[in-house]
Design a protein around this motif. Structure first.
Motif, PDB file in Angstrom:
ATOM      1  N   UNK A 119     -47.051  41.810  31.133  1.00 34.21           N
ATOM      2  CA  UNK A 119     -46.570  42.408  29.889  1.00 34.21           C
ATOM      3  C   UNK A 119     -47.020  43.860  29.731  1.00 34.21           C
ATOM      4  N   UNK A 120     -48.263  44.212  30.063  1.00 37.01           N
ATOM      5  CA  UNK A 120     -48.650  45.625  29.938  1.00 37.01           C
ATOM      6  C   UNK A 120     -47.769  46.562  30.783  1.00 37.01           C
ATOM      7  N   UNK A 121     -47.418  46.148  31.991  1.00 35.86           N
ATOM      8  CA  UNK A 121     -46.557  46.981  32.837  1.00 35.86           C
ATOM      9  C   UNK A 121     -45.139  47.055  32.272  1.00 35.86           C
ATOM     10  N   UNK A 125     -43.248  50.430  31.120  1.00 39.54           N
ATOM     11  CA  UNK A 125     -41.913  50.790  31.599  1.00 39.54           C
ATOM     12  C   UNK A 125     -40.960  51.035  30.438  1.00 39.54           C
ATOM     13  N   UNK A 126     -41.050  50.219  29.401  1.00 39.78           N
ATOM     14  CA  UNK A 126     -40.201  50.400  28.218  1.00 39.78           C
ATOM     15  C   UNK A 126     -40.495  51.729  27.536  1.00 39.78           C
ATOM     16  N   UNK A 132     -37.757  58.905  27.888  1.00 38.27           N
ATOM     17  CA  UNK A 132     -36.761  59.663  28.655  1.00 38.27           C
ATOM     18  C   UNK A 132     -35.415  59.690  27.952  1.00 38.27           C
ATOM     19  N   UNK A 133     -35.138  58.680  27.150  1.00 40.90           N
ATOM     20  CA  UNK A 133     -33.851  58.580  26.441  1.00 40.90           C
ATOM     21  C   UNK A 133     -33.806  59.493  25.213  1.00 40.90           C
TER      22      UNK A 133
END
Length: 134
Positions: A119-121, A125-126, A132-133
Motif C-alpha cells: 500500500x505505501x508504494x 505511485x498515486x 504530474x496530472x
C-alpha cells in the motif's frame, strides 16, 4: 487425445486461452463474479466462520442491503457459499463458505497480504501520478 491423455477440448474452450479474454469465455464471467469488491470482502468475512446477514452487513461498511443480497445470491449460485435458514422467531439466515469457496481463501489471503504490504508504494505511485496530472 492431447499430450496429457485427454480428449481435445471443445472449440468453445479455445476462447478461454490464457491471456486472451474472449467475451464468450465462461471463466471470464466467473472471474467477474468472484473478483468484485463485495464478493472478495464477503468471502473474507466468512473465512472467520458462519455469519448472519446483518452481521455481514455490519462488517462491510458502505454496502447496501440490495448489493449485499445480490452478491450473496451470486456467490451461492456459483457454489461458493452455503445459505442456511434458522427456524426461529423471527426467521434468520446464516451464510458460510462451502468447500468450493474455501479453495479461494489461499489466493484471497495472498492478495490481501499484498495490498497491506505494498500500500505505501501504491500511495506513492498515486501521488506521483496526481502531481504530474496537475
Amino acid at each position: 487425445m492431447n499430450d496429457i491423455g485427454l480428449p481435445p477440448a471443445p472449440a468453445s474452450q479455445f476462447a478461454c486461452a490464457m491471456g486472451h479474454f474472449s467475451a464468450d469465455c465462461p471463466s471470464r464471467v466467473l472471474f467477474d463474479q468472484i473478483a468484485d469488491k463485495w464478493s472478495m470482502m464477503i468471502l473474507t468475512v466468512l473465512d472467520g466462520g458462519p455469519h448472519r446477514f446483518n452481521a455481514i452487513k455490519r462488517l462491510l461498511e458502505g454496502v447496501s442491503q440490495k448489493s449485499l443480497t445480490q452478491t450473496l445470491r451470486r456467490l451461492e449460485r456459483n457454489g461458493l457459499i452455503l445459505r442456511r435458514v434458522i427456524v426461529a422467531s423471527p426467521v434468520a439466515v446464516e451464510y458460510e463458505l462451502s468447500p468450493l469457496g474455501q479453495t479461494l481463501l489461499p489466493p484471497f489471503r495472498a492478495l490481501y497480504r499484498w495490498t497491506k504490504e505494498f500500500m505505501p508504494q501504491v500511495e506513492q505511485a498515486r501521488a506521483k501520478f496526481d502531481a504530474a496530472a496537475e
